[in-house]
Design a protein around this motif. Structure first.
Motif, PDB file in Angstrom:
ATOM      1  N   ALA A  56      -3.611   5.823  -1.338  1.00  0.00           N
ATOM      2  CA  ALA A  56      -4.843   5.643  -1.297  1.00  0.00           C
ATOM      3  C   ALA A  56      -5.949   6.473  -1.124  1.00  0.00           C
ATOM      4  CB  ALA A  56      -4.966   4.406   0.019  1.00  0.00           C
ATOM      5  N   ALA A  57      -5.957   7.527  -0.513  1.00  0.00           N
ATOM      6  CA  ALA A  57      -7.007   8.722  -0.532  1.00  0.00           C
ATOM      7  C   ALA A  57      -7.038   9.201  -2.001  1.00  0.00           C
ATOM      8  CB  ALA A  57      -6.781   9.561   0.350  1.00  0.00           C
ATOM      9  N   GLY A  58      -5.801   9.182  -2.771  1.00  0.00           N
ATOM     10  CA  GLY A  58      -5.747   9.950  -4.031  1.00  0.00           C
ATOM     11  C   GLY A  58      -6.041   8.804  -5.125  1.00  0.00           C
ATOM     12  N   GLY A  59      -6.534   7.554  -4.793  1.00  0.00           N
ATOM     13  CA  GLY A  59      -6.718   6.632  -5.756  1.00  0.00           C
ATOM     14  C   GLY A  59      -5.978   5.801  -6.358  1.00  0.00           C
ATOM     15  N   ILE A  60      -4.729   5.828  -6.233  1.00  0.00           N
ATOM     16  CA  ILE A  60      -3.596   5.400  -6.615  1.00  0.00           C
ATOM     17  C   ILE A  60      -3.558   4.043  -6.233  1.00  0.00           C
ATOM     18  CG2 ILE A  60      -0.989   5.203  -6.913  1.00  0.00           C
ATOM     19  CD1 ILE A  60      -2.246   7.689  -8.459  1.00  0.00           C
ATOM     20  N   LEU A  61      -3.490   3.582  -4.790  1.00  0.00           N
ATOM     21  CA  LEU A  61      -3.521   2.305  -3.999  1.00  0.00           C
ATOM     22  C   LEU A  61      -4.969   1.958  -3.788  1.00  0.00           C
ATOM     23  CD1 LEU A  61      -0.507   2.778  -1.748  1.00  0.00           C
ATOM     24  CD2 LEU A  61      -0.370   2.213  -4.311  1.00  0.00           C
TER      25      LEU A  61
ATOM     26  N   LYS B  87       5.345  -5.751  -7.800  1.00  0.00           N
ATOM     27  CA  LYS B  87       5.143  -6.912  -6.872  1.00  0.00           C
ATOM     28  C   LYS B  87       3.554  -7.529  -6.962  1.00  0.00           C
ATOM     29  CE  LYS B  87       8.140  -5.751  -2.686  1.00  0.00           C
ATOM     30  NZ  LYS B  87       8.818  -6.994  -2.542  1.00  0.00           N
ATOM     31  N   GLY B  88       2.980  -6.458  -7.748  1.00  0.00           N
ATOM     32  CA  GLY B  88       1.529  -6.731  -7.698  1.00  0.00           C
ATOM     33  C   GLY B  88       0.552  -6.593  -6.585  1.00  0.00           C
ATOM     34  N   GLU B  89       0.926  -6.834  -5.485  1.00  0.00           N
ATOM     35  CA  GLU B  89       0.121  -6.685  -4.190  1.00  0.00           C
ATOM     36  C   GLU B  89       1.247  -6.967  -3.174  1.00  0.00           C
ATOM     37  OE1 GLU B  89      -3.029  -9.510  -2.471  1.00  0.00           O
ATOM     38  OE2 GLU B  89      -4.028  -8.272  -4.628  1.00  0.00           O
ATOM     39  N   ALA B  90       0.979  -6.365  -2.009  1.00  0.00           N
ATOM     40  CA  ALA B  90       1.966  -6.440  -0.922  1.00  0.00           C
ATOM     41  C   ALA B  90       1.590  -5.707   0.230  1.00  0.00           C
ATOM     42  CB  ALA B  90       3.364  -5.827  -1.296  1.00  0.00           C
ATOM     43  N   TRP B  91       1.861  -6.226   1.381  1.00  0.00           N
ATOM     44  CA  TRP B  91       1.466  -5.602   2.972  1.00  0.00           C
ATOM     45  C   TRP B  91       2.281  -4.362   3.011  1.00  0.00           C
ATOM     46  CZ3 TRP B  91      -2.372  -6.953   5.581  1.00  0.00           C
ATOM     47  CH2 TRP B  91      -2.901  -8.378   5.291  1.00  0.00           C
TER      48      TRP B  91
ATOM     49  N   ASP C  41      -6.282   0.652 -11.126  1.00  0.00           N
ATOM     50  CA  ASP C  41      -6.170   0.657 -12.592  1.00  0.00           C
ATOM     51  C   ASP C  41      -5.729   2.226 -13.048  1.00  0.00           C
ATOM     52  OD1 ASP C  41      -7.033  -1.772 -13.178  1.00  0.00           O
ATOM     53  OD2 ASP C  41      -9.126  -1.325 -13.551  1.00  0.00           O
ATOM     54  N   PHE C  42      -6.218   3.135 -12.211  1.00  0.00           N
ATOM     55  CA  PHE C  42      -5.651   4.412 -12.220  1.00  0.00           C
ATOM     56  C   PHE C  42      -4.132   4.594 -12.069  1.00  0.00           C
ATOM     57  CE2 PHE C  42      -5.006   8.719 -10.213  1.00  0.00           C
ATOM     58  CZ  PHE C  42      -4.864   9.606 -11.313  1.00  0.00           C
ATOM     59  N   GLY C  43      -3.985   3.989 -10.812  1.00  0.00           N
ATOM     60  CA  GLY C  43      -2.391   3.845 -10.344  1.00  0.00           C
ATOM     61  C   GLY C  43      -1.579   3.011 -11.321  1.00  0.00           C
ATOM     62  N   LYS C  44      -2.023   2.100 -11.903  1.00  0.00           N
ATOM     63  CA  LYS C  44      -0.954   1.342 -12.915  1.00  0.00           C
ATOM     64  C   LYS C  44      -0.881   2.272 -14.285  1.00  0.00           C
ATOM     65  CE  LYS C  44      -2.761  -3.009 -11.609  1.00  0.00           C
ATOM     66  NZ  LYS C  44      -3.485  -4.146 -12.030  1.00  0.00           N
ATOM     67  N   SER C  45      -1.932   3.023 -14.690  1.00  0.00           N
ATOM     68  CA  SER C  45      -1.725   3.934 -15.731  1.00  0.00           C
ATOM     69  C   SER C  45      -0.755   4.923 -15.428  1.00  0.00           C
ATOM     70  CB  SER C  45      -3.041   4.181 -16.301  1.00  0.00           C
ATOM     71  OG  SER C  45      -3.650   5.254 -15.493  1.00  0.00           O
ATOM     72  N   ARG C  46      -0.786   5.486 -14.306  1.00  0.00           N
ATOM     73  CA  ARG C  46      -0.019   6.722 -14.136  1.00  0.00           C
ATOM     74  C   ARG C  46       1.476   6.136 -13.758  1.00  0.00           C
ATOM     75  NH1 ARG C  46      -0.804  10.970 -15.226  1.00  0.00           N
ATOM     76  NH2 ARG C  46       0.457  11.884 -13.733  1.00  0.00           N
TER      77      ARG C  46
END
Length: 95
Positions: A52-57, A17-21, A83-88
């Protein structure tokens, strides 16, 4: 075909989705996995907080719930992947 664990699928949905609620992601996830009820709704929100706390979101917007999604005056979050989340996602899930 084997399905991803729900938490992993949540990340994959956001990648798509790229971005979402948070309520959009939760609704999609619960429908896809045939789950319902407060337990699963709040678990999905918990997973998003962990990610989010883990830096993915990344939280990109916030808004007060009018009671139509989770509960009156709860905070709604709009997320995207870091960017880290996308790479993972690309590395682990082969997206």
């Amino acid at each position: 075909m084997m399905r991803l664990p729900m938490k992993s699928r949540l990340i994959q949905l956001l990648y798509e989705k790229g971005e979402a609620w948070d309520f959009e992601l939760t609704n999609s996830l619960l429908i896809e996995y045939g789950k319902s009820g407060d337990y699963w709704k709040w678990m999905a929100r918990f997973w998003m907080t962990e990610l989010a706390a883990g830096g993915i979101l990344n939280i990109v917007d916030v808004e007060a719930d009018d009671g139509s999604h989770f509960a009156n005056d709860k905070v709604l979050y709009r997320y995207n992947l870091t960017d880290f989340g996308k790479s993972r996602v690309e590395e682990v899930l082969g997206a």
